[in-house]
Write a protein that holds these residues in place. Structure first.
Motif, PDB file in Angstrom:
ATOM      1  N   LEU A  42     -10.224   0.956   2.557  1.00  0.00           N
ATOM      2  CA  LEU A  42      -9.715  -0.385   2.290  1.00  0.00           C
ATOM      3  C   LEU A  42     -10.690  -1.401   2.860  1.00  0.00           C
ATOM      4  CD1 LEU A  42      -6.054   0.181   3.582  1.00  0.00           C
ATOM      5  CD2 LEU A  42      -6.941   0.652   1.281  1.00  0.00           C
TER       6      LEU A  42
ATOM      7  N   LEU B 165       0.834  -1.198   0.000  1.00  0.00           N
ATOM      8  CA  LEU B 165       0.000   0.000   0.000  1.00  0.00           C
ATOM      9  C   LEU B 165       0.869   1.247   0.000  1.00  0.00           C
ATOM     10  CD1 LEU B 165      -2.546  -1.004   2.799  1.00  0.00           C
ATOM     11  CD2 LEU B 165      -3.114  -0.750   0.377  1.00  0.00           C
TER      12      LEU B 165
ATOM     13  N   ILE C 284      -6.098  -7.266   1.192  1.00  0.00           N
ATOM     14  CA  ILE C 284      -6.873  -6.109   0.769  1.00  0.00           C
ATOM     15  C   ILE C 284      -7.711  -6.538  -0.436  1.00  0.00           C
ATOM     16  CG2 ILE C 284      -6.817  -3.697   0.047  1.00  0.00           C
ATOM     17  CD1 ILE C 284      -5.622  -4.218   2.826  1.00  0.00           C
TER      18      ILE C 284
ATOM     19  N   ASP D   3      -9.849  -1.425  -2.655  1.00  0.00           N
ATOM     20  CA  ASP D   3      -9.117  -0.218  -2.278  1.00  0.00           C
ATOM     21  C   ASP D   3      -9.599   0.895  -3.199  1.00  0.00           C
ATOM     22  OD1 ASP D   3      -7.347   1.843  -1.833  1.00  0.00           O
ATOM     23  OD2 ASP D   3      -5.527   0.679  -2.217  1.00  0.00           O
TER      24      ASP D   3
ATOM     25  N   ALA E  71     -16.347   1.377  -1.877  1.00  0.00           N
ATOM     26  CA  ALA E  71     -15.847   0.378  -0.931  1.00  0.00           C
ATOM     27  C   ALA E  71     -16.976  -0.167  -0.064  1.00  0.00           C
ATOM     28  CB  ALA E  71     -14.759   0.981  -0.048  1.00  0.00           C
TER      29      ALA E  71
ATOM     30  N   ARG F 169     -10.442   7.624   1.286  1.00  0.00           N
ATOM     31  CA  ARG F 169     -10.089   6.334   0.695  1.00  0.00           C
ATOM     32  C   ARG F 169     -10.431   5.259   1.700  1.00  0.00           C
ATOM     33  NH1 ARG F 169      -3.806   4.997  -1.108  1.00  0.00           N
ATOM     34  NH2 ARG F 169      -4.026   2.771  -1.595  1.00  0.00           N
TER      35      ARG F 169
END
Length: 245
Positions: free
Chosen positions: A207, A30, A214, A217, A223, A205
């Protein structure tokens, strides 16, 4: 902004009574530069392990974790000085009888003058609406008040990164809203895990973690939609399996 970088990070632990190590995270890479980052996933998915890597509470079995230019293994002490961590259970980090004492204790290393330290502590407590409770025993506070106090203690020393592990679990609606507006106004880079999908929608953002990996993302709304769909699919599969049995 400085970044949080994970390069091919895996975390494995030895389970008592088993010859095989258990993998908590697997091959995570990441580059986190956004101001507000959310982490969602089921219990046991690896969320807390991911967060604890960020201040060296957990060290990678493989790979590297670098937070704002500092390696969490070789420069662990400096990293912990720059990364504030708020646990789900505030009693695990409140160590003195009252909120005033806890905030002053966190300031002791950086603010040497006692009067200045007291004034700074009162300002921090007032910011969170806790000044009226400053001299009350932490065991007389509600769960939500304790959680806000733990957040105040961590922010008193102005860390560069704030990590929160499910901070809204004990909060009522009023205090949850206070938490949301507080996070939105912080200068720090914030990484927060939560089961509160409405709260995570305010992140830049998000995850989605599952089985130590993950799985998604991207933007918050996408998400959350992905996670809801994954949960519904898993639930339907479990129900179908139960019917067949």
């Amino acid at each position: 902004m400085d970044a949080i970088c994970m390069d091919r990070v895996s975390v494995r632990v030895t389970v008592e009574g088993s010859d095989a190590a258990k993998t908590l995270l697997h091959d995570v890479t990441l580059n986190l530069t956004e101001q507000r980052i959310g982490v969602i996933g089921a219990n046991g998915s690896g969320k807390s392990t991911l967060l604890r890597l960020l201040n060296g509470l957990v060290e990678p079995s493989e790979g590297t974790v670098v937070v704002h230019g500092q390696d969490t293994v070789s420069a662990g002490r400096r990293v912990r000085g720059n990364v504030g961590f708020v646990f789900t259970d505030p009693l695990s980090q409140l160590v003195t009888p009252t909120g005033r004492e806890d905030v002053e204790l966190s300031l002791r290393r950086t603010v040497k003058n006692r009067k200045e330290r007291t004034a700074r502590a009162e300002a921090v407590l007032d910011r969170f609406g806790l000044l009226r409770l400053a001299d009350q025993s932490i065991y007389e506070l509600s769960g939500g008040e304790r959680q806000l106090l733990a957040l105040a203690v961590v922010l008193a020393v102005d860390p560069a990164v704030l990590v929160l592990d499910e901070p809204s679990t004990l909060l009522d609606l009023r205090n949850r809203e206070l938490l949301r507006t507080t996070i939105a106004g912080l200068e720090q880079q914030v990484v927060m895990s939560t089961h509160d999908l409405d709260l995570v929608l305010g992140m830049d953002r998000v995850l989605v973690v599952d089985s130590g990996q993950i799985m998604f993302d991207g933007e918050a709304a996408e998400a959350v939609a992905y996670y809801r769909h994954a949960c519904a699919t898993a639930l339907n599969a479990d129900q179908l399996g139960g019917t067949r049995r």
